[in-house]
Write a protein that holds these residues in place. Sequence first.
Motif, PDB file in Angstrom:
ATOM      1  N   PHE A  70       0.833  -1.203   0.000  1.00  0.00           N
ATOM      2  CA  PHE A  70       0.000   0.000   0.000  1.00  0.00           C
ATOM      3  C   PHE A  70       0.869   1.255   0.000  1.00  0.00           C
ATOM      4  O   PHE A  70       0.602   2.214  -0.729  1.00  0.00           O
ATOM      5  CB  PHE A  70      -0.924  -0.016   1.220  1.00  0.00           C
ATOM      6  N   ILE A  71       1.928   1.254   0.819  1.00  0.00           N
ATOM      7  CA  ILE A  71       2.852   2.394   0.853  1.00  0.00           C
ATOM      8  C   ILE A  71       3.530   2.568  -0.503  1.00  0.00           C
ATOM      9  O   ILE A  71       3.674   3.682  -1.005  1.00  0.00           O
ATOM     10  CB  ILE A  71       3.897   2.213   1.974  1.00  0.00           C
ATOM     11  N   PHE A  72       3.939   1.449  -1.104  1.00  0.00           N
ATOM     12  CA  PHE A  72       4.606   1.516  -2.404  1.00  0.00           C
ATOM     13  C   PHE A  72       3.681   2.121  -3.467  1.00  0.00           C
ATOM     14  O   PHE A  72       4.085   2.999  -4.229  1.00  0.00           O
ATOM     15  CB  PHE A  72       5.057   0.123  -2.844  1.00  0.00           C
ATOM     16  N   VAL A  73       2.446   1.653  -3.506  1.00  0.00           N
ATOM     17  CA  VAL A  73       1.501   2.129  -4.526  1.00  0.00           C
ATOM     18  C   VAL A  73       1.126   3.594  -4.290  1.00  0.00           C
ATOM     19  O   VAL A  73       1.157   4.405  -5.211  1.00  0.00           O
ATOM     20  CB  VAL A  73       0.234   1.246  -4.551  1.00  0.00           C
ATOM     21  N   THR A  74       0.783   3.932  -3.032  1.00  0.00           N
ATOM     22  CA  THR A  74       0.287   5.285  -2.762  1.00  0.00           C
ATOM     23  C   THR A  74       1.391   6.340  -2.745  1.00  0.00           C
ATOM     24  O   THR A  74       1.214   7.446  -3.262  1.00  0.00           O
ATOM     25  CB  THR A  74      -0.456   5.338  -1.411  1.00  0.00           C
ATOM     26  N   MET A  75       2.527   5.997  -2.155  1.00  0.00           N
ATOM     27  CA  MET A  75       3.567   7.007  -1.956  1.00  0.00           C
ATOM     28  C   MET A  75       4.609   7.033  -3.071  1.00  0.00           C
ATOM     29  O   MET A  75       5.118   8.097  -3.422  1.00  0.00           O
ATOM     30  CB  MET A  75       4.232   6.812  -0.590  1.00  0.00           C
ATOM     31  N   PHE A  76       4.910   5.858  -3.625  1.00  0.00           N
ATOM     32  CA  PHE A  76       5.869   5.835  -4.730  1.00  0.00           C
ATOM     33  C   PHE A  76       5.174   6.017  -6.071  1.00  0.00           C
ATOM     34  O   PHE A  76       5.382   7.014  -6.768  1.00  0.00           O
ATOM     35  CB  PHE A  76       6.664   4.516  -4.739  1.00  0.00           C
ATOM     36  N   LEU A  77       4.340   5.049  -6.454  1.00  0.00           N
ATOM     37  CA  LEU A  77       3.720   5.087  -7.779  1.00  0.00           C
ATOM     38  C   LEU A  77       2.835   6.318  -7.956  1.00  0.00           C
ATOM     39  O   LEU A  77       2.965   7.051  -8.936  1.00  0.00           O
ATOM     40  CB  LEU A  77       2.898   3.819  -8.020  1.00  0.00           C
ATOM     41  N   ALA A  78       1.914   6.527  -7.011  1.00  0.00           N
ATOM     42  CA  ALA A  78       0.929   7.593  -7.170  1.00  0.00           C
ATOM     43  C   ALA A  78       1.532   8.984  -7.013  1.00  0.00           C
ATOM     44  O   ALA A  78       1.352   9.847  -7.879  1.00  0.00           O
ATOM     45  CB  ALA A  78      -0.206   7.391  -6.171  1.00  0.00           C
ATOM     46  N   ASN A  79       2.264   9.199  -5.908  1.00  0.00           N
ATOM     47  CA  ASN A  79       2.751  10.556  -5.622  1.00  0.00           C
ATOM     48  C   ASN A  79       4.139  10.843  -6.188  1.00  0.00           C
ATOM     49  O   ASN A  79       4.332  11.839  -6.882  1.00  0.00           O
ATOM     50  CB  ASN A  79       2.756  10.790  -4.103  1.00  0.00           C
ATOM     51  N   GLU A  80       5.101   9.979  -5.896  1.00  0.00           N
ATOM     52  CA  GLU A  80       6.474  10.255  -6.320  1.00  0.00           C
ATOM     53  C   GLU A  80       6.631  10.172  -7.840  1.00  0.00           C
ATOM     54  O   GLU A  80       7.342  10.960  -8.444  1.00  0.00           O
ATOM     55  CB  GLU A  80       7.419   9.260  -5.624  1.00  0.00           C
ATOM     56  N   PHE A  81       5.955   9.191  -8.462  1.00  0.00           N
ATOM     57  CA  PHE A  81       6.108   8.998  -9.910  1.00  0.00           C
ATOM     58  C   PHE A  81       4.921   9.493 -10.720  1.00  0.00           C
ATOM     59  O   PHE A  81       4.879   9.350 -11.941  1.00  0.00           O
ATOM     60  CB  PHE A  81       6.362   7.517 -10.214  1.00  0.00           C
TER      61      PHE A  81
END
Length: 199
Positions: A70-81
């Motif tokens: 969930f952290i990977f999807v929300t914070m990396f994929l969604a926001n960071e990338f």
Amino acid sequence: MKGKDRWNDLFELAMYVLAGGCFVYFLVKGNGAKVFQAVLIVAVLQLIRLLVKWTKTTMFTTLRFCVLLFIFVTMFLANEFGYYGVIPYLDKMEHLFSGVILCFIGLMIYSKATRQPEGTEPPSSQVAVWLCLFFSIAMAGVWEIFEFATDHLFGLNSQNGSLLDTMTDIICGTCGAIITTGYLALKARKRALPLVDVR
């Protein structure tokens, strides 16, 4: 590393490395918001570790994987990338998945709060199901309150200035909670065992 949790440890380590890479890359690019996001990711990962240690709680393997994903999807994929603009309804999928995770967190809280000495009568699985459902739905509402507060205090646009967005997010979280509690209730009924044993 623990045997069964080794892959989660590697997954978490990879996120630290990726966050470090993002920090350096966006620092060179001069993108302060993305740099802050990389720092925030590390802070969230550390906060989870501190909470688990402080509460002396063992997070079972599946739940830990779901939280890390969930952290990977929300914070990396969604926001960071910036994948919000690439994957349709990504935000709604996140809220649906959060309903699932929050149910299992509710189950973990119930398990810890009702821990019984060995050989005694186990707690009620029906109470566990209802607690998981209400906890998850309540947390969906709390998150929207947080988004509303940060939007108005810091000039963000998490809720798109829309009641429709807010309510749709809560509905998605509630649907995830209902599906998960249905699964937990079915599993408890088949086993005739308390839900605190679910892994």
